[in-house]
Design an enzyme around this catalytic site. Structure first.
Site, short mmCIF file in Angstrom:
data_model
loop_
_atom_site.label_atom_id
_atom_site.label_comp_id
_atom_site.label_asym_id
_atom_site.label_seq_id
_atom_site.Cartn_x
_atom_site.Cartn_y
_atom_site.Cartn_z
CD GLU A 160 -3.02 -1.08 2.24
OE1 GLU A 160 -2.86 -0.30 3.20
OE2 GLU A 160 -4.04 -1.80 2.11
CD GLU B 271 -4.12 -5.60 3.30
OE1 GLU B 271 -4.97 -4.74 3.66
OE2 GLU B 271 -2.92 -5.52 3.57
C1 BGC Z 1 -2.95 -2.45 7.12
C2 BGC Z 1 -3.54 -2.86 8.44
C3 BGC Z 1 -5.02 -2.60 8.47
C4 BGC Z 1 -5.70 -3.17 7.27
C5 BGC Z 1 -7.14 -2.82 7.22
C6 BGC Z 1 -3.68 -3.15 6.05
O1 BGC Z 1 -3.08 -2.91 4.84
O2 BGC Z 1 -1.62 -2.79 7.06
O3 BGC Z 1 -2.88 -2.22 9.46
O4 BGC Z 1 -5.57 -3.18 9.62
O5 BGC Z 1 -5.06 -2.78 6.08
O6 BGC Z 1 -7.32 -1.46 7.44
#
Ligand code: BGC
Length: 335
Positions: free
Chosen positions: A153, A271
């Protein structure tokens, strides 16, 4: 005939016939899970339980195909050249990777939460590249079921222009020792789908997997998330899965699929998930958003990793030592 035979021999000697292409490497990730809040915490254990060997056995047995391992290398390396990574940390990550691979899990190992580089990319670019030099050298002989991801990210000052320089520098170091290993690269603004188009990837490198993260609508997925300022105001936000709700997701996934088709590169959704604020998780109801995302993504050739295993979004409750069954069923069906 002779020409194609010698080409084949040369190719074999160089190792190019033995590696899968990026599409096979992406497909092998199947349904994955993030080992979040562990090795990317300032110190492992600071944000929750440490990863145990049993965790990896459990995840494989549950039916996951892969694990993504967020890792904060930047907290465990010298601040000045040659940016040596603490050997104890390298050994710890090596152990987790080895145990995961031994279970037959495909592994995505990344660099995560190097916040300083998002604030000042030019000052930290060489350090990230040289950390990758060490990581890539260390894992060079590992099987191809280990995949790398340059950086989670990129955001803030890591604009598309700055990020293209960062990724090129790191990729160059990785390719010195790992010519055909799959390397994941996402776009800026937290790996947003819409920024895939800004990526400048070396055209000749065909072992790149693009990565996207998906949390839309953000006010729904991140309600009551302690790390997101103002998110308590979103408490109670619903996602009903109306036709309009579903169309919005399909439009986003189609944009990723169109980019993939145009660039001839596979895309992995590294993610997606909802915070514990989306209370259905414990109420024993299926979370319709998670169910829709997990089942719709493969229609757009996206393999995925749920965020995450045992912290706020977690599928496993570490205190009760049990699965959050509805969420597990949502992700894995009857496995
Ligand atoms: C972050 C986390 C976060 C998640 C959802 C991830 O990319 O590294 O810290 O909890 O995204 O927000």
């Amino acid at each position: 005939m002779l020409k194609s035979l010698s080409l084949l021999v040369a190719c074999f000697l160089m190792g190019c016939v033995s590696s899968s292409d990026a599409f096979q490497q992406q497909a092998s990730l199947g349904r994955g899970i993030n080992l979040g809040n562990s090795l990317e915490a300032p110190v492992e254990g600071a944000w929750g339980p440490k990863i145990t060997d049993e965790d990896l056995v459990r995840l494989k047995k549950a039916g996951f195909n892969s694990v993504r391992i967020p890792t904060r290398w930047s907290a465990h390396a010298l601040k000045v050249a040659p940016y040596t990574i603490d050997p104890a940390f390298m050994a710890r990550v090596d152990h987790v990777v080895q145990v995961a691979l031994a279970q037959g899990l495909v592994v995505v190992l990344n660099a995560h939460h190097y916040q300083e580089i998002d604030e000042a990319p030019a000052e930290h670019r060489e350090r990230l590249a040289m950390m990758w030099h060490q990581i890539a050298t260390h894992f060079a002989d590992f099987p191809e079921s280990l995949q790398f991801e340059i950086y989670n990210e990129p955001n803030t000052q890591h604009t598309a222009e700055a990020w293209n320089l960062t990724l090129a520098a790191a990729l160059q170091e990785i390719r010195k020792t790992n010519p055909t290993r799959a390397v994941h690269i996402g776009g800026v603004e937290w790996n947003k789908i819409g920024t895939l188009k800004d990526l400048k990837l070396p055209p000749e490198d065909r072992h790149i997997i693009a990565q996207i993260h998906y949390y839309a609508p953000f006010h729904f997925t991140h309600q009551n998330a302690s790390w997101v300022k103002g998110s308590t105001a979103w408490n109670g936000t619903k996602w009903d899965g109306t036709e309009a709700d579903k169309e919005a997701v399909r439009r986003d996934f189609k944009a990723a699929a169109d980019w993939s088709q145009k660039e001839q590169r596979p895309v992995f959704m590294g993610e997606f998930g909802t915070s514990a604020g989306v209370a259905d998780m414990d109420a024993g109801l299926l979370n319709p958003w998670t169910a829709f995302i997990a089942s719709e993504a493969p229609r757009y050739h996206l393999t995925w990793a749920y965020w995450e295993y045992q912290a706020n979004f977690g599928i496993w409750d570490p205190k009760a030592q049990q699965w959050r069954e509805p969420l597990k069923a949502t992700l894995l069906g009857d496995n």
